[in-house]
Design an enzyme around this catalytic site. Sequence first.
Site, PDB file in Angstrom:
ATOM      1  N   ASP A   1      82.014  32.143 -51.323  1.00 41.39           N
ATOM      2  CA  ASP A   1      81.676  31.160 -50.286  1.00 41.39           C
ATOM      3  C   ASP A   1      82.161  31.620 -48.910  1.00 41.39           C
ATOM      4  O   ASP A   1      81.780  31.041 -47.886  1.00 41.39           O
ATOM      5  CB  ASP A   1      82.307  29.791 -50.610  1.00 41.39           C
ATOM      6  CG  ASP A   1      81.314  28.812 -51.209  1.00 41.39           C
ATOM      7  OD1 ASP A   1      80.103  29.071 -51.113  1.00 41.39           O
ATOM      8  OD2 ASP A   1      81.757  27.788 -51.768  1.00 41.39           O
TER       9      ASP A   1
ATOM     10  N   GLN B   1      83.523  23.710 -55.341  1.00 39.33           N
ATOM     11  CA  GLN B   1      82.542  22.806 -54.729  1.00 39.33           C
ATOM     12  C   GLN B   1      83.270  21.761 -53.888  1.00 39.33           C
ATOM     13  O   GLN B   1      84.168  21.082 -54.377  1.00 39.33           O
ATOM     14  CB  GLN B   1      81.702  22.135 -55.834  1.00 39.33           C
ATOM     15  CG  GLN B   1      80.574  21.264 -55.305  1.00 39.33           C
ATOM     16  CD  GLN B   1      79.524  22.066 -54.534  1.00 39.33           C
ATOM     17  OE1 GLN B   1      79.156  23.165 -54.915  1.00 39.33           O
ATOM     18  NE2 GLN B   1      79.062  21.516 -53.422  1.00 39.33           N
TER      19      GLN B   1
ATOM     20  N   LYS C   1      72.926  25.693 -58.164  1.00 40.55           N
ATOM     21  CA  LYS C   1      73.580  27.003 -58.176  1.00 40.55           C
ATOM     22  C   LYS C   1      73.534  27.608 -59.575  1.00 40.55           C
ATOM     23  O   LYS C   1      73.276  28.801 -59.745  1.00 40.55           O
ATOM     24  CB  LYS C   1      75.023  26.860 -57.670  1.00 40.55           C
ATOM     25  CG  LYS C   1      75.087  26.473 -56.204  1.00 40.55           C
ATOM     26  CD  LYS C   1      76.488  26.115 -55.709  1.00 40.55           C
ATOM     27  CE  LYS C   1      76.378  25.544 -54.287  1.00 40.55           C
ATOM     28  NZ  LYS C   1      77.696  25.239 -53.687  1.00 40.55           N
TER      29      LYS C   1
HETATM   30  C1  BQF Z   1      66.433  22.066 -49.787  1.00 41.50           C
HETATM   31  C2  BQF Z   1      75.949  21.020 -49.008  1.00 41.50           C
HETATM   32  C3  BQF Z   1      76.722  19.360 -47.448  1.00 41.50           C
HETATM   33  C4  BQF Z   1      77.960  19.302 -48.088  1.00 41.50           C
HETATM   34  C5  BQF Z   1      78.213  20.118 -49.175  1.00 41.50           C
HETATM   35  C6  BQF Z   1      68.045  23.244 -51.313  1.00 41.50           C
HETATM   36  C7  BQF Z   1      70.409  22.728 -51.289  1.00 41.50           C
HETATM   37  C8  BQF Z   1      70.152  21.743 -50.354  1.00 41.50           C
HETATM   38  C9  BQF Z   1      68.870  21.516 -49.872  1.00 41.50           C
HETATM   39  C10 BQF Z   1      71.794  22.997 -51.786  1.00 41.50           C
HETATM   40  C11 BQF Z   1      74.922  21.922 -49.562  1.00 41.50           C
HETATM   41  C12 BQF Z   1      73.577  22.023 -48.930  1.00 41.50           C
HETATM   42  C13 BQF Z   1      75.216  22.647 -50.706  1.00 41.50           C
HETATM   43  C14 BQF Z   1      67.811  22.270 -50.349  1.00 41.50           C
HETATM   44  C15 BQF Z   1      74.191  23.524 -51.377  1.00 41.50           C
HETATM   45  C16 BQF Z   1      72.758  23.177 -49.473  1.00 41.50           C
HETATM   46  O1  BQF Z   1      65.436  22.336 -50.468  1.00 41.50           O
HETATM   47  O2  BQF Z   1      66.337  21.652 -48.615  1.00 41.50           O
HETATM   48  C17 BQF Z   1      69.334  23.483 -51.778  1.00 41.50           C
HETATM   49  O3  BQF Z   1      71.970  23.008 -52.974  1.00 41.50           O
HETATM   50  N1  BQF Z   1      72.857  23.231 -50.914  1.00 41.50           N
HETATM   51  C18 BQF Z   1      76.538  22.537 -51.277  1.00 41.50           C
HETATM   52  O4  BQF Z   1      76.841  23.184 -52.271  1.00 41.50           O
HETATM   53  O5  BQF Z   1      77.456  21.755 -50.716  1.00 41.50           O
HETATM   54  C19 BQF Z   1      77.207  20.965 -49.639  1.00 41.50           C
HETATM   55  C20 BQF Z   1      75.733  20.212 -47.901  1.00 41.50           C
END
Ligand code: BQF
Length: 283
Positions: free
Chosen positions: A118, A95, A51
Site C-alpha cells: 500500500d 484495510q 482485492k
Molecule cells: C469503481 C477506498 C475510501 C476509503 C478506503 C472500483 C474500488 C472502488 C471503486 C475499490 C477504496 C476505493 C478502496 C471502484 C479500494 C477504491 O469501479 O469505481 C474499485 O475497491 N477501492 C479501499 O480499499 O479502501 C478505501 C476508499
Amino acid sequence: MTILDGKKLSQKIRVEVKKEVEELKKEGIIPGLAVILVGDDPASRVYVKMKKDACHDVGIYSVVHEFPETITEKELLSTIDMINENPNIHGLLIQLPLPKHIDTTKILERVSPDKDVDGFHPYNMGRLVEGLDTFAPCTPLGVMEFFKEYNIDLYGKDVCVVGASNIVGKPMWALLVNEMATVDICHIATKDLASHTKRADIVIVGVGKPNLITADMVKDGVIVIDIGINRLPDGKLVGDIDFENVSKKASYITPVPGGVGPMTIAMLLKNTLKAAKKYKEVK
Ligand code: BQF
C-alpha cells in the site's frame, strides 16, 4: 472530450500482471498477498473482496486475516510480525479504517517496508518524496497510469490536487513533482478553492463531497481526475465532480464508478508482483 476508462485500462494491466505472475511461477515463486481486515465496515468488506477476486484473477495467492472490532493493538501487531516473517507472503496490507482504540500509525509502521504494497510506511513515503524506487500508494499510482496511457505529458503543467491526505493527496503531490509538474495542494483551510482550480491544466480531486467541483471552477480543455466515492441516498455512486457539466468543458475526465477505483485495485496487483520479484532477487 475523452473519458479516461479505468475499467478498460485496469483490465489491460491485469493481463500484463497475469503474464508476469506466470513467469514467476515457472521460477518457483507464487506471489502472495495478505490482507488484515478488522471489524465489519461494509465498505471495507466490499473493497477487500474486490482485492481478493483481483488476485485470484491474475494468479496471485491471497489470504484475508479477519478480526473482530474488539481486537487489541498487541494482537494485531503480533499478527503483522507473523506475516512479515512468512516467506510465502510478499505483500501485506491493512484495510483502513481501523477501530478508534487502535493507533493506526503504530500499526502501519510495523509492516515490513519490503511487503508494504500500500506504500503507507514512512520509509516508503520518504523514498517516494526523494524520487527513489519504492512502493507508492495505489490510488495516486493508478492516476499516474492514466497519464502514461493517454500520453499526457506532465512536464511544466499546472496541477491542482484537492485533498491532502497521506493516502492520496500527499503521495499524489510527490509523484507529480517527480514528473516536473507544478503542484498546488488544496484542502479544507484553502481560502479560495476556485482560484486554484481555475488556473490548473489538470485538476485531481479526492475529498468525498459530491459536486464540489463545478463547471465554473475549471478552464476550457481541463483534464479532471475524480478520486471521490460518494453514495447518494438513492444508492447511486458519484464522485466529487459535477460530471455532467464539467465534462462539457474537459478534454479528459474520469467517471465514477469505473475511473480511478479499478486502477487502485490494478496497482495493488502490480505492487504485489513487484514485491514478489524483489523477494526473488534477495532470496
Ligand atoms: C469503481 C477506498 C475510501 C476509503 C478506503 C472500483 C474500488 C472502488 C471503486 C475499490 C477504496 C476505493 C478502496 C471502484 C479500494 C477504491 O469501479 O469505481 C474499485 O475497491 N477501492 C479501499 O480499499 O479502501 C478505501 C476508499
